[in-house]
Enzyme design. Structure first.
Site, short mmCIF file in Angstrom:
data_model
loop_
_atom_site.label_atom_id
_atom_site.label_comp_id
_atom_site.label_asym_id
_atom_site.label_seq_id
_atom_site.Cartn_x
_atom_site.Cartn_y
_atom_site.Cartn_z
N GLU A 7 12.85 -9.72 0.76
CA GLU A 7 12.04 -8.60 1.28
C GLU A 7 12.84 -7.31 1.08
O GLU A 7 14.03 -7.27 1.40
CB GLU A 7 11.78 -8.85 2.77
CG GLU A 7 11.04 -7.75 3.49
CD GLU A 7 10.87 -8.09 4.99
OE1 GLU A 7 11.18 -9.23 5.41
OE2 GLU A 7 10.45 -7.17 5.72
N ARG A 52 5.43 12.00 -3.16
CA ARG A 52 5.30 12.51 -1.79
C ARG A 52 6.51 12.03 -0.97
O ARG A 52 7.10 11.01 -1.31
CB ARG A 52 4.05 11.95 -1.09
CG ARG A 52 2.73 12.35 -1.69
CD ARG A 52 2.21 13.64 -1.06
NE ARG A 52 0.86 13.96 -1.50
CZ ARG A 52 0.55 14.41 -2.72
NH1 ARG A 52 1.49 14.58 -3.62
NH2 ARG A 52 -0.70 14.68 -3.04
N HIS A 62 12.88 -3.02 1.63
CA HIS A 62 12.35 -1.75 2.14
C HIS A 62 13.23 -0.62 1.63
O HIS A 62 14.46 -0.69 1.73
CB HIS A 62 12.30 -1.74 3.67
CG HIS A 62 11.40 -2.80 4.18
ND1 HIS A 62 10.04 -2.70 4.07
CD2 HIS A 62 11.67 -4.00 4.72
CE1 HIS A 62 9.49 -3.80 4.53
NE2 HIS A 62 10.45 -4.62 4.93
N ALA A 70 3.34 -1.15 4.60
CA ALA A 70 2.85 -1.21 5.99
C ALA A 70 2.38 -2.62 6.38
O ALA A 70 2.40 -2.97 7.58
CB ALA A 70 1.74 -0.20 6.20
N PRO A 85 0.79 -1.23 0.00
CA PRO A 85 0.00 0.00 0.00
C PRO A 85 0.83 1.29 0.00
O PRO A 85 1.85 1.37 0.67
CB PRO A 85 -0.83 -0.10 1.28
CG PRO A 85 -0.22 -1.19 2.09
CD PRO A 85 0.48 -2.10 1.13
N ASN A 86 0.31 2.23 -0.76
CA ASN A 86 0.84 3.60 -0.87
C ASN A 86 2.09 3.72 -1.73
O ASN A 86 2.54 4.83 -2.03
CB ASN A 86 1.09 4.24 0.51
CG ASN A 86 -0.19 4.34 1.32
OD1 ASN A 86 -1.16 4.90 0.84
ND2 ASN A 86 -0.22 3.77 2.51
N ARG A 112 13.72 4.01 12.09
CA ARG A 112 12.45 4.72 12.17
C ARG A 112 11.68 4.29 13.43
O ARG A 112 12.26 3.75 14.37
CB ARG A 112 11.66 4.49 10.87
CG ARG A 112 12.45 5.00 9.64
CD ARG A 112 11.69 4.80 8.36
NE ARG A 112 10.49 5.63 8.32
CZ ARG A 112 9.54 5.51 7.39
NH1 ARG A 112 9.67 4.60 6.42
NH2 ARG A 112 8.48 6.28 7.41
N ASN A 131 8.04 -5.83 -1.40
CA ASN A 131 8.01 -4.73 -0.43
C ASN A 131 6.56 -4.64 0.04
O ASN A 131 5.73 -4.02 -0.63
CB ASN A 131 8.46 -3.41 -1.07
CG ASN A 131 8.48 -2.28 -0.05
OD1 ASN A 131 7.94 -2.44 1.06
ND2 ASN A 131 9.07 -1.16 -0.39
N TYR A 168 11.57 8.50 0.80
CA TYR A 168 11.47 7.44 -0.21
C TYR A 168 12.15 7.79 -1.55
O TYR A 168 12.11 6.99 -2.47
CB TYR A 168 10.00 7.08 -0.44
CG TYR A 168 9.33 6.56 0.82
CD1 TYR A 168 9.75 5.37 1.40
CD2 TYR A 168 8.30 7.27 1.45
CE1 TYR A 168 9.16 4.89 2.56
CE2 TYR A 168 7.70 6.79 2.61
CZ TYR A 168 8.14 5.60 3.16
OH TYR A 168 7.57 5.13 4.31
O1 CA2 Z 1 10.71 1.64 3.43
C1 CA2 Z 1 9.85 0.97 2.87
O2 CA2 Z 1 9.96 0.54 1.73
C2 CA2 Z 1 8.52 0.70 3.59
O3 CA2 Z 1 8.12 -0.64 3.25
C3 CA2 Z 1 7.54 1.71 3.05
C4 CA2 Z 1 6.20 1.67 3.75
C5 CA2 Z 1 6.35 1.71 5.26
O4 CA2 Z 1 5.08 1.53 5.89
C6 CA2 Z 1 7.30 0.63 5.76
O5 CA2 Z 1 7.44 0.75 7.15
C7 CA2 Z 1 8.65 0.78 5.10
C8 CA2 Z 1 5.34 2.86 3.33
C9 CA2 Z 1 5.12 2.97 1.87
C10 CA2 Z 1 4.54 4.30 1.59
O6 CA2 Z 1 5.04 4.75 0.37
C11 CA2 Z 1 4.99 6.06 0.10
C12 CA2 Z 1 5.77 6.49 -0.94
C13 CA2 Z 1 5.77 7.82 -1.27
C14 CA2 Z 1 5.00 8.72 -0.58
C15 CA2 Z 1 4.22 8.28 0.47
C16 CA2 Z 1 4.21 6.95 0.81
#
Ligand code: CA2
Length: 149
Positions: free
Chosen positions: A99, A19, A101, A78, A11-12, A108, A75, A24
């Site tokens: 996996e 963003r 990230h 969340a 997700p996201n 974090r 990946n 990221y």
């Molecule tokens: O660091 C990573 O790749 C995560 O898997 C990213 C997740 C986070 O919940 C994990 O703890 C670590 C969040 C992905 C959200 O992606 C976004 C990308 C751009 C802007 C906003 C959110």
């Protein structure tokens, strides 16, 4: 033997590059897909690259991969920290799982330090930015071995 690998994004991650670039980076998910395709092609691997904001879709792709794939890069975003269901699905997959990230989850919030998926993953890459994806494919290519002539 299959030379297909699945690259699954939770997700996201569709917002990548749009963003929070300080966390990221500036690459979009389309950029990541192109980088994955380039490295996979070099190793004679085919890819299916997917992103979903829905847990069940990720699970359905893992089930599909059971029949067709030689490895998975995931990946789970969340869902990493919450999903026993994704862990259970990965536990039914009999080939390597890496996996990834983008951020260093250990630097974090504490809730990001635990990963259900790590209980199954053969390797984990965190904090290398989007470069983690092609590196994970390099590892899968090594584990799968070269294409037969
Ligand atoms: O660091 C990573 O790749 C995560 O898997 C990213 C997740 C986070 O919940 C994990 O703890 C670590 C969040 C992905 C959200 O992606 C976004 C990308 C751009 C802007 C906003 C959110």
């Amino acid at each position: 033997m299959s030379r297909l690998i699945y690259i699954l994004n939770g997700p996201n991650l569709n917002l990548l590059g749009k963003r929070q670039p300080e966390i990221y980076g500036r690459e979009t998910l389309a950029d990541v897909e192109a980088a994955c395709r380039a490295v996979a092609t070099r190793h004679g691997l085919d890819i299916r690259f997917h992103q979903s904001n829905r847990e069940y879709e990720l699970i359905d792709w893992i089930h599909e991969a059971r029949e067709t794939a030689a490895g998975i890069v995931i990946n789970p975003a969340a869902f990493t920290h919450t999903s026993v269901a994704i862990l259970d699905a990965l536990n039914t997959f009999d080939a390597p799982v890496i996996e990834v990230h983008i951020s260093n989850v250990h630097k974090r919030e504490a809730f990001r330090h635990h990963s259900y998926v790590s209980l199954r993953a053969d390797g984990v890459i965190a904090g290398l930015g989007t470069q983690g994806y092609p590196l994970a494919i390099e590892r899968l290519a090594h584990l799968i071995g070269p294409a037969k002539a």
